[in-house]
Design a protein around this motif. Structure first.
Motif, PDB file in Angstrom:
ATOM      1  N   PHE A  33      -0.976  25.530  20.625  1.00  0.00           N
ATOM      2  CA  PHE A  33      -0.287  26.067  19.981  1.00  0.00           C
ATOM      3  C   PHE A  33       0.150  24.851  18.995  1.00  0.00           C
ATOM      4  O   PHE A  33      -0.010  24.257  19.149  1.00  0.00           O
ATOM      5  CB  PHE A  33       1.477  26.368  20.745  1.00  0.00           C
ATOM      6  N   TYR A  35       3.686  24.473  15.460  1.00  0.00           N
ATOM      7  CA  TYR A  35       4.877  24.581  15.744  1.00  0.00           C
ATOM      8  C   TYR A  35       4.849  23.897  14.132  1.00  0.00           C
ATOM      9  O   TYR A  35       4.243  23.198  13.752  1.00  0.00           O
ATOM     10  CB  TYR A  35       5.310  23.495  16.581  1.00  0.00           C
ATOM     11  N   ILE A  90       7.417  19.085   8.843  1.00  0.00           N
ATOM     12  CA  ILE A  90       6.814  18.318  10.400  1.00  0.00           C
ATOM     13  C   ILE A  90       5.702  19.553  11.166  1.00  0.00           C
ATOM     14  O   ILE A  90       6.227  20.784  11.543  1.00  0.00           O
ATOM     15  CB  ILE A  90       7.246  17.819  11.386  1.00  0.00           C
ATOM     16  N   LEU A  92       3.330  20.389  13.920  1.00  0.00           N
ATOM     17  CA  LEU A  92       3.026  19.599  15.798  1.00  0.00           C
ATOM     18  C   LEU A  92       2.263  20.753  16.385  1.00  0.00           C
ATOM     19  O   LEU A  92       2.182  22.154  16.653  1.00  0.00           O
ATOM     20  CB  LEU A  92       4.357  20.466  16.499  1.00  0.00           C
ATOM     21  N   GLN A 103       5.157  22.316  28.548  1.00  0.00           N
ATOM     22  CA  GLN A 103       4.019  21.472  27.114  1.00  0.00           C
ATOM     23  C   GLN A 103       4.114  20.883  26.877  1.00  0.00           C
ATOM     24  O   GLN A 103       5.469  20.258  26.667  1.00  0.00           O
ATOM     25  CB  GLN A 103       4.442  23.490  25.480  1.00  0.00           C
ATOM     26  N   TYR A 104       3.099  20.051  26.199  1.00  0.00           N
ATOM     27  CA  TYR A 104       3.343  18.875  25.680  1.00  0.00           C
ATOM     28  C   TYR A 104       2.926  18.834  24.441  1.00  0.00           C
ATOM     29  O   TYR A 104       1.419  19.252  24.297  1.00  0.00           O
ATOM     30  CB  TYR A 104       2.639  17.511  26.722  1.00  0.00           C
ATOM     31  N   PHE A 105       3.620  17.797  23.323  1.00  0.00           N
ATOM     32  CA  PHE A 105       3.673  17.914  21.646  1.00  0.00           C
ATOM     33  C   PHE A 105       2.263  16.811  21.727  1.00  0.00           C
ATOM     34  O   PHE A 105       2.366  15.666  22.041  1.00  0.00           O
ATOM     35  CB  PHE A 105       4.622  18.218  21.089  1.00  0.00           C
ATOM     36  N   GLY A 106       1.922  17.261  20.400  1.00  0.00           N
ATOM     37  CA  GLY A 106       1.189  15.855  19.664  1.00  0.00           C
ATOM     38  C   GLY A 106       2.471  15.137  18.925  1.00  0.00           C
ATOM     39  O   GLY A 106       3.549  15.402  18.713  1.00  0.00           O
ATOM     40  N   PRO A 107       2.153  14.042  18.531  1.00  0.00           N
ATOM     41  CA  PRO A 107       2.382  13.178  17.077  1.00  0.00           C
ATOM     42  C   PRO A 107       3.097  13.694  15.821  1.00  0.00           C
ATOM     43  O   PRO A 107       4.158  12.992  15.087  1.00  0.00           O
ATOM     44  CB  PRO A 107       2.430  12.314  17.371  1.00  0.00           C
TER      45      PRO A 107
ATOM     46  N   ILE B  34      12.746  24.258  29.791  1.00  0.00           N
ATOM     47  CA  ILE B  34      12.365  22.442  29.743  1.00  0.00           C
ATOM     48  C   ILE B  34      13.498  21.959  28.666  1.00  0.00           C
ATOM     49  O   ILE B  34      14.027  22.383  27.514  1.00  0.00           O
ATOM     50  CB  ILE B  34      11.149  22.759  28.418  1.00  0.00           C
ATOM     51  N   TYR B  36      13.592  18.874  26.188  1.00  0.00           N
ATOM     52  CA  TYR B  36      11.995  17.617  25.310  1.00  0.00           C
ATOM     53  C   TYR B  36      13.579  17.211  24.799  1.00  0.00           C
ATOM     54  O   TYR B  36      14.832  16.637  24.631  1.00  0.00           O
ATOM     55  CB  TYR B  36      11.908  18.403  24.063  1.00  0.00           C
ATOM     56  N   GLY B  41      10.678  10.427  14.151  1.00  0.00           N
ATOM     57  CA  GLY B  41       9.127  10.425  13.905  1.00  0.00           C
ATOM     58  C   GLY B  41       7.788   9.996  14.992  1.00  0.00           C
ATOM     59  O   GLY B  41       6.960   9.864  14.369  1.00  0.00           O
ATOM     60  N   LYS B  42       8.153  11.095  15.676  1.00  0.00           N
ATOM     61  CA  LYS B  42       7.799  11.375  16.971  1.00  0.00           C
ATOM     62  C   LYS B  42       7.516  12.813  17.462  1.00  0.00           C
ATOM     63  O   LYS B  42       8.833  13.404  16.390  1.00  0.00           O
ATOM     64  CB  LYS B  42       7.953  10.488  18.210  1.00  0.00           C
ATOM     65  N   GLY B  43       7.383  13.022  18.421  1.00  0.00           N
ATOM     66  CA  GLY B  43       6.864  13.996  18.770  1.00  0.00           C
ATOM     67  C   GLY B  43       7.879  14.326  19.990  1.00  0.00           C
ATOM     68  O   GLY B  43       7.576  13.334  19.817  1.00  0.00           O
ATOM     69  N   PRO B  44       8.093  15.958  19.466  1.00  0.00           N
ATOM     70  CA  PRO B  44       9.452  15.779  21.335  1.00  0.00           C
ATOM     71  C   PRO B  44       8.734  15.489  23.003  1.00  0.00           C
ATOM     72  O   PRO B  44       7.319  15.725  22.555  1.00  0.00           O
ATOM     73  CB  PRO B  44       9.411  17.448  21.080  1.00  0.00           C
ATOM     74  N   PHE B  46       8.348  15.568  26.752  1.00  0.00           N
ATOM     75  CA  PHE B  46       9.363  16.028  27.773  1.00  0.00           C
ATOM     76  C   PHE B  46      10.224  15.270  28.549  1.00  0.00           C
ATOM     77  O   PHE B  46       9.507  14.301  29.018  1.00  0.00           O
ATOM     78  CB  PHE B  46       7.375  17.143  28.188  1.00  0.00           C
ATOM     79  N   LEU B 101       7.042  29.464  23.457  1.00  0.00           N
ATOM     80  CA  LEU B 101       8.673  28.927  24.020  1.00  0.00           C
ATOM     81  C   LEU B 101       9.509  28.513  22.979  1.00  0.00           C
ATOM     82  O   LEU B 101       8.604  28.913  21.952  1.00  0.00           O
ATOM     83  CB  LEU B 101       7.915  27.341  23.775  1.00  0.00           C
TER      84      LEU B 101
END
Lengths: 114, 113
Positions: A33, A35, A90, A92, A103-107, B34, B36, B41-44, B46, B101
């Protein structure tokens, strides 16, 4: 969880230009995905990147503005086309975990358009 | 329309205290939630999740409570530490949404030493 990387991590671009953001995962995933997170705000889903077919866009997002590629199960790109300052955000990518749903996110890629 | 929202945009606590972050959702069909954590400066990242067939789930120092009657979700952080300072988002999805989501607005948690 999968290890997700994005390139570039940040960029400053001129209006009218385009930027392609890459998302790489260290394992094969079914769902990917993209975002957008505007300054000081929450995340909004742009599209689902489908492997082997056209991406599925959410309301308010169109392919001409945000073309997406998904050539395989570990990689996707998002292009922000004909940028304006309002595109400063940003961006993502996320992937769905093996068990599904989570779901797991990139930086993220921090984009500033001047 | 559907929405997932938070009651408070900011929360400030003393180190060592317990923190409670709240979230309301509007879609009664939501069946998976969920939390988060997003540091600057970072992504979410979990933290913890919960399905609609549960009303409580515990992790390490965190507990999520789900009240389906009033469509309310909360995240409790025990013995809050400075490293817990971040923006916390709740997110929801449902079986028919294709894993998409919907995120809440976010709460900025500040932990004072």
């Amino acid at each position: 969880s999968a290890v997700i990387s994005q390139k570039p991590s940040r960029d400053i671009c001129q209006r009218g230009t385009s930027l392609t953001i890459q998302c790489q995962v260290d394992s094969q995933v079914t769902m990917m995905f993209w975002y957008r997170q505007q300054p000081g705000q929450s995340l909004t889903l742009i599209a689902t990147a489908n492997q082997g077919s056209e991406a599925t866009y959410e309301s308010g997002f169109v392919i001409d503005k945000f073309p997406i590629s998904r050539p395989n199960l570990t990689f996707s790109t998002l292009t922000v086309s004909n940028m304006s300052p309002e595109d400063s955000s940003i961006y993502l990518c996320s992937v769905e975990g093996i068990a599904g749903e989570t779901q797991y996110f990139g930086p993220g890629t921090r984009l500033l358009v001047l | 329309g559907e929405s997932v929202g938070l009651h408070l945009p900011t929360l400030s606590v003393q180190e060592g205290d317990n923190s409670i972050i709240n979230c309301a959702y509007s879609n009664s069909a939501s069946d998976y939630f969920i939390w988060y954590k997003q540091e600057s400066g970072k992504g979410p990242q979990f933290i913890i999740d919960i399905r609609s067939n549960m009303d409580k789930r515990q992790g390490q120092r965190v507990t999520v409570l789900l009240n389906k009657t009033v469509k309310h979700l909360s995240l409790q952080i025990a013995a809050t530490q400075p490293g817990d300072s971040a923006v916390y988002f709740c997110a929801e999805t449902r079986e028919t949404s294709g894993s998409r989501l919907t995120f809440g607005e976010g709460t900025q948690l500040t932990v004072n030493p």
